[in-house]
Design a protein around this motif. Sequence first.
Motif, short mmCIF file in Angstrom:
data_model
loop_
_atom_site.label_atom_id
_atom_site.label_comp_id
_atom_site.label_asym_id
_atom_site.label_seq_id
_atom_site.Cartn_x
_atom_site.Cartn_y
_atom_site.Cartn_z
N ILE A 127 0.89 -1.18 0.14
CA ILE A 127 -0.07 -0.10 -0.12
C ILE A 127 1.05 1.17 0.20
N TYR A 128 0.69 2.14 -1.01
CA TYR A 128 1.41 3.50 -0.95
C TYR A 128 0.78 4.56 -0.91
N ALA A 129 1.64 5.81 -0.52
CA ALA A 129 0.90 6.80 -0.61
C ALA A 129 1.00 7.79 -2.01
N SER A 130 -0.17 7.80 -2.73
CA SER A 130 -0.03 8.94 -3.74
C SER A 130 -0.55 10.22 -3.29
N SER A 131 -1.06 11.02 -4.32
CA SER A 131 -1.51 12.42 -3.76
C SER A 131 -2.46 13.07 -4.82
N SER A 132 -3.25 13.85 -4.34
CA SER A 132 -4.33 14.38 -5.11
C SER A 132 -3.53 15.26 -6.27
N SER A 133 -2.33 15.73 -5.96
CA SER A 133 -1.61 16.39 -7.03
C SER A 133 -1.79 16.07 -8.24
N TYR A 165 3.86 2.46 -11.66
CA TYR A 165 4.77 1.43 -11.10
C TYR A 165 3.74 0.40 -10.52
N GLY A 166 2.97 1.01 -9.56
CA GLY A 166 1.98 0.10 -8.79
C GLY A 166 1.01 -0.87 -9.76
N LYS A 167 0.56 -0.31 -10.95
CA LYS A 167 -0.13 -0.96 -11.71
C LYS A 167 0.74 -2.17 -12.55
N LEU A 168 1.70 -1.68 -12.82
CA LEU A 168 2.77 -2.71 -13.39
C LEU A 168 3.18 -3.83 -12.49
N TYR A 169 3.45 -3.58 -11.32
CA TYR A 169 4.08 -4.62 -10.28
C TYR A 169 2.52 -5.71 -10.22
N ASP A 171 0.24 -6.11 -12.39
CA ASP A 171 -0.15 -6.85 -13.45
C ASP A 171 0.83 -7.79 -14.07
N ILE A 172 2.09 -7.26 -13.77
CA ILE A 172 3.36 -8.09 -14.31
C ILE A 172 4.04 -9.14 -13.27
N TYR A 173 4.23 -8.46 -12.17
CA TYR A 173 4.83 -9.35 -11.16
C TYR A 173 4.20 -9.97 -10.22
N GLY A 174 2.83 -9.69 -9.99
CA GLY A 174 1.96 -10.31 -9.01
C GLY A 174 2.27 -9.73 -7.58
N LEU A 175 2.62 -8.57 -7.60
CA LEU A 175 2.74 -7.84 -6.21
C LEU A 175 1.56 -7.11 -6.31
N GLU A 176 0.70 -7.32 -5.14
CA GLU A 176 -0.57 -6.53 -5.24
C GLU A 176 -0.33 -5.18 -4.47
N CYS A 177 -0.49 -4.13 -5.40
CA CYS A 177 -0.41 -2.80 -4.96
C CYS A 177 -1.47 -1.98 -5.19
N TYR A 243 -9.07 -8.42 -4.42
CA TYR A 243 -8.25 -8.40 -5.56
C TYR A 243 -8.51 -7.35 -6.37
N GLU A 244 -9.80 -7.04 -6.62
CA GLU A 244 -10.10 -6.22 -7.80
C GLU A 244 -9.55 -4.63 -7.60
N ALA A 245 -9.35 -4.33 -6.38
CA ALA A 245 -8.72 -3.09 -5.95
C ALA A 245 -7.38 -2.75 -6.20
N CYS A 246 -6.62 -4.07 -6.52
CA CYS A 246 -5.09 -4.01 -6.75
C CYS A 246 -4.77 -3.46 -8.32
N GLY A 247 -3.74 -2.60 -8.12
CA GLY A 247 -3.21 -2.06 -9.30
C GLY A 247 -3.68 -0.68 -9.77
N LYS A 248 -4.86 -0.16 -8.51
CA LYS A 248 -5.59 0.94 -8.88
C LYS A 248 -4.92 1.91 -7.57
N SER A 249 -5.51 3.01 -7.98
CA SER A 249 -5.36 4.05 -6.96
C SER A 249 -6.69 5.12 -6.46
N PHE A 250 -6.87 5.38 -5.23
CA PHE A 250 -8.20 5.61 -4.72
C PHE A 250 -7.99 7.01 -4.05
N ASN A 251 -9.01 7.92 -4.39
CA ASN A 251 -9.06 9.15 -3.40
C ASN A 251 -9.39 8.95 -2.11
#
Length: 330
Positions: A127-133, A165-169, A171-177, A243-251
Motif C-alpha cells: 500500500i503506498y501514498a499517492s497524492s491528489s496532485s 509502477y503500482g499497476k505494472l507490479y 499486472d506483471i509481477y503479481g505484487l498486489e499494489c 483483489y479487484e482493488a489492486c493495481g489501482k489508486s483511490f481518492n
Amino acid sequence: MGYKNINFLTGTKFLVTGAAGFIGSNIVNALLNKGYKVRGIDNFSTGNIDNIQKHLSNPNFEFVEGDIRDFDTCKVICTNIDYVLHQAALGSVPRSMKQPLIYEENNVKGTANMMEAARISHVKRFIYASSSSVYGDSPNLPKVEGDEGNLLSPYALTKKINEEYGKLYTDIYGLECIGLRYFNVFGKHQNPNGAYAAVIPKFVSQLLVNDSPTINGDGEQSRDFTYIDNVIEANLKACLAPYEACGKSFNIAYGDRENLMDVYRKISTLLGKEITPIFGLNREGDIKHSIADISEARNLLDYHPEYDFTTGLELTIEWYKENLLGVKSY
C-alpha cells in the motif's frame, strides 16, 4: 466505521516506511495500539524521532534508521513482512519546483526500490501514498479517478509515476499494489515549522504565540482537508480489500471542502484569537480548488471516513495545545 474494528491474523507483521514522519508515525501508533508487530524505517530527512520515541522500547516495534534509496536496505527491511505501508517520500509542491532531482531520487527510485524488494520478499500487499496532485490542472470537481489533467509539478509527476509502477507490479509481477491519493491530510504530529509546512499546523502554531499567519493568495482557495485517522483507516482497509482493488489508486479524503479563510476563522475561534492574517503570493504549482469523489474507495476499499473536518480540527488543536505550548518543538 473507522479503523478500530479492523483485525488481522495474530502475528501479522507490517512495515511502515517514513515511520517517524507525520502520517507514518500515526500509522505506527495505531498498529502498535492494536497489538500488531511493526517494523519502521526513516532517514530523518523530514521525520522526527520524537514521533516514535515512546515506541522504541516496545518489543513489537523494530526501528531501522535507513534510506529507501538504498536497495540493499529495502531488501533487508522487507524480509518476513506481510504488509508494506509505504509513506516515505518528500512532500511539498513548491519545494519540488525548486529541487526536482531530489524528488526523482526519493519518490520514484525509492518507491521502485521498495516495490522490487517487496516482490522479492513475497509481501502479501503493498500500500503506498499517492497524492491528489496527480489531478493537475483538471478543472472538474469533484476529482474522480481516471479524470486527471496535465501535471503541474515535479512532485505530482513522481506520484503519478508511482501509480504506474503500482499497476505494472500488480499486472506483471503479481505484487498486489494499491495507491492512496491523499487529499490535504492534517492531524497530530504534523510539523508546523519551515517554509513548506502545511497550512493547518502553521496557522495553529503561529496563532498560539500570537503571530499573524500568512495566507497564500486571496484565501478563497478550497481543499478537501482530511483528518489523519481517516487515512489510517484507508491504509488498513486497503490491506484487506478484494483483489479487484489492486493495481489501482483511490481518492482518500472526506469528500467535502473548506476554503482557507474559513479554516483560518475556525482555528481562530477554537483558540480564542482575533489576529488579522497577512496575505501573500499564490504558491507556484498550486491549484485553486480541490474536493474528492470517494465513491470508488467506498465501494472497493470499504472506506467510510469517520472524522469530518470540524471534529478532526478540534482533536488536532487539542494535541497542538498540549505539545507546542512550551513543551516540545516539532
